[in-house]
Write a protein that holds these residues in place. Structure first.
Motif, short mmCIF file in Angstrom:
data_model
loop_
_atom_site.label_atom_id
_atom_site.label_comp_id
_atom_site.label_asym_id
_atom_site.label_seq_id
_atom_site.Cartn_x
_atom_site.Cartn_y
_atom_site.Cartn_z
N LEU A 24 0.76 -1.20 0.19
CA LEU A 24 -0.11 -0.01 -0.18
C LEU A 24 0.64 1.11 -0.08
N LYS A 25 0.40 2.45 -0.71
CA LYS A 25 0.86 3.76 -0.45
C LYS A 25 0.01 4.17 0.70
N LEU A 26 0.53 4.16 1.97
CA LEU A 26 -0.27 4.46 3.04
C LEU A 26 -0.38 6.05 3.19
N GLU A 27 -1.11 6.97 3.17
CA GLU A 27 -1.37 8.35 3.23
C GLU A 27 -1.36 8.68 4.68
N ASN A 28 -1.84 7.96 5.47
CA ASN A 28 -2.10 8.34 6.83
C ASN A 28 -1.59 7.07 7.77
N LYS A 29 -0.53 7.04 8.28
CA LYS A 29 0.23 6.29 9.05
C LYS A 29 -0.62 5.98 10.59
N ASN A 30 -1.04 7.00 10.90
CA ASN A 30 -1.91 6.75 12.41
C ASN A 30 -3.08 5.58 12.06
N LEU A 31 -3.34 5.15 10.91
CA LEU A 31 -4.54 4.28 10.67
C LEU A 31 -3.72 2.72 11.36
N LEU A 32 -2.52 2.67 11.26
CA LEU A 32 -1.79 1.51 11.56
C LEU A 32 -1.81 1.08 13.40
N ASN A 33 -2.19 2.42 14.03
CA ASN A 33 -2.37 2.38 15.46
C ASN A 33 -3.66 2.41 16.13
N GLU A 34 -4.68 2.44 15.15
CA GLU A 34 -5.96 2.35 15.39
C GLU A 34 -6.73 1.07 14.91
N LYS A 35 -7.59 0.58 16.06
CA LYS A 35 -8.59 -0.73 15.64
C LYS A 35 -10.10 -0.06 15.60
N ILE A 36 -10.40 -0.49 14.46
CA ILE A 36 -11.80 -0.07 14.31
C ILE A 36 -12.64 -1.41 13.78
N ASN A 37 -14.18 -1.21 13.83
CA ASN A 37 -15.02 -2.02 12.83
C ASN A 37 -15.43 -1.13 11.79
N ALA A 38 -15.71 -1.48 10.68
CA ALA A 38 -15.83 -0.85 9.44
C ALA A 38 -16.78 -1.70 8.69
N PHE A 39 -17.69 -1.00 7.79
CA PHE A 39 -18.48 -1.50 6.75
C PHE A 39 -18.14 -0.88 5.72
N VAL A 40 -17.78 -1.68 4.53
CA VAL A 40 -17.38 -1.15 3.36
C VAL A 40 -18.47 -1.67 2.23
N THR A 41 -18.84 -0.43 1.54
CA THR A 41 -19.85 -0.84 0.53
C THR A 41 -19.25 -0.29 -0.73
N ILE A 42 -19.68 -0.92 -1.94
CA ILE A 42 -19.13 -0.57 -2.87
C ILE A 42 -20.50 -0.56 -4.11
N TYR A 43 -20.41 0.49 -4.75
CA TYR A 43 -21.71 0.96 -5.73
C TYR A 43 -21.05 0.55 -7.01
N SER A 44 -21.98 0.23 -8.11
CA SER A 44 -21.80 0.47 -9.40
C SER A 44 -22.89 1.05 -9.93
N LYS A 45 -22.87 1.95 -10.77
CA LYS A 45 -23.96 2.79 -11.39
C LYS A 45 -25.14 3.07 -10.18
N TRP A 46 -24.83 3.74 -9.08
CA TRP A 46 -25.39 4.04 -7.84
C TRP A 46 -26.05 2.90 -7.10
N GLU A 47 -25.85 1.54 -7.38
CA GLU A 47 -26.52 0.52 -6.78
C GLU A 47 -25.45 -0.08 -5.95
N VAL A 48 -26.00 -0.59 -4.71
CA VAL A 48 -25.17 -1.45 -4.01
C VAL A 48 -24.64 -2.68 -4.75
N ARG A 49 -23.54 -2.73 -5.10
CA ARG A 49 -22.93 -4.05 -5.81
C ARG A 49 -22.11 -4.96 -4.68
#
Length: 177
Positions: A24-49
């Motif tokens: 990765l080309k990591l822009e924010n190295k602080n993200l390596l020190n943070e633990k989170i839960n996250a939901f990733v949603t990717i849309y194609s033609k504005w619909e959840v894909r």
């Protein structure tokens, strides 16, 4: 976070593999020190894909969480076929970082404002799970609307709150649109 998801997608389309942190080309190295839960949603033609989330176990850091959920969404989400190169140019990405999670013990999901919070429902025997994000479904006008959508997502004939472990979740939203 969006950059991590985009790089994960680009790497997948070139190699059909999951990217590692070292690639990765990591822009924010602080993200390596943070633990989170996250939901990733990717849309194609504005619909959840594609979409994926993790509520059970935290990855070692935010970067791994985003990589894992993005990779799972585009390659293993059984509801959809894997992402192809021809779909890449039209993709929109949304990442919901969970900022607050409250177990609903005495409060009904019917009292939750769907424009400000989302719901996670886990069957008491852990056989089924579903979640609903804020501002993602135009059918969500009031907390009452969660019931019908959860019933459909969980593929249940009826939905009784006592049969589920319920959470009210609040998120911080990141998008590329």
């Amino acid at each position: 976070m969006i950059s991590i998801a985009k790089q994960t997608i680009e790497f997948f389309l070139k190699t059909w593999k999951k990217i590692s942190i070292v690639d990765l080309k990591l822009e924010n190295k602080n993200l390596l020190n943070e633990k989170i839960n996250a939901f990733v949603t990717i849309y194609s033609k504005w619909e959840v894909r594609w979409s994926a989330w993790n509520i059970k176990e935290l990855k070692d850091n935010t970067v791994e969480e985003i990589i894992e959920n993005t990779f799972f969404a585009i390659s293993k989400d059984k509801r959809f076929s894997p992402l192809t190169s021809s779909e890449y140019n039209d993709l929109k990405i949304r990442i919901d970082k969970i900022t607050e999670r409250n177990l609903l013990k005495t409060k009904s999901i019917k009292t939750i404002d769907p424009t400000r919070a989302w719901v996670i429902a886990i069957k008491n025997d852990y056989s089924k799970m579903a979640c609903i994000l804020p501002n993602i479904n135009p059918k969500l006008i009031s907390g009452e609307d969660f019931i019908n959508i959860l019933r459909q997502k969980l593929e249940e004939k009826s939905f009784d709150e006592k049969d589920y472990i319920l959470y009210e979740i609040k998120t911080e939203i990141f998008t590329n649109y």
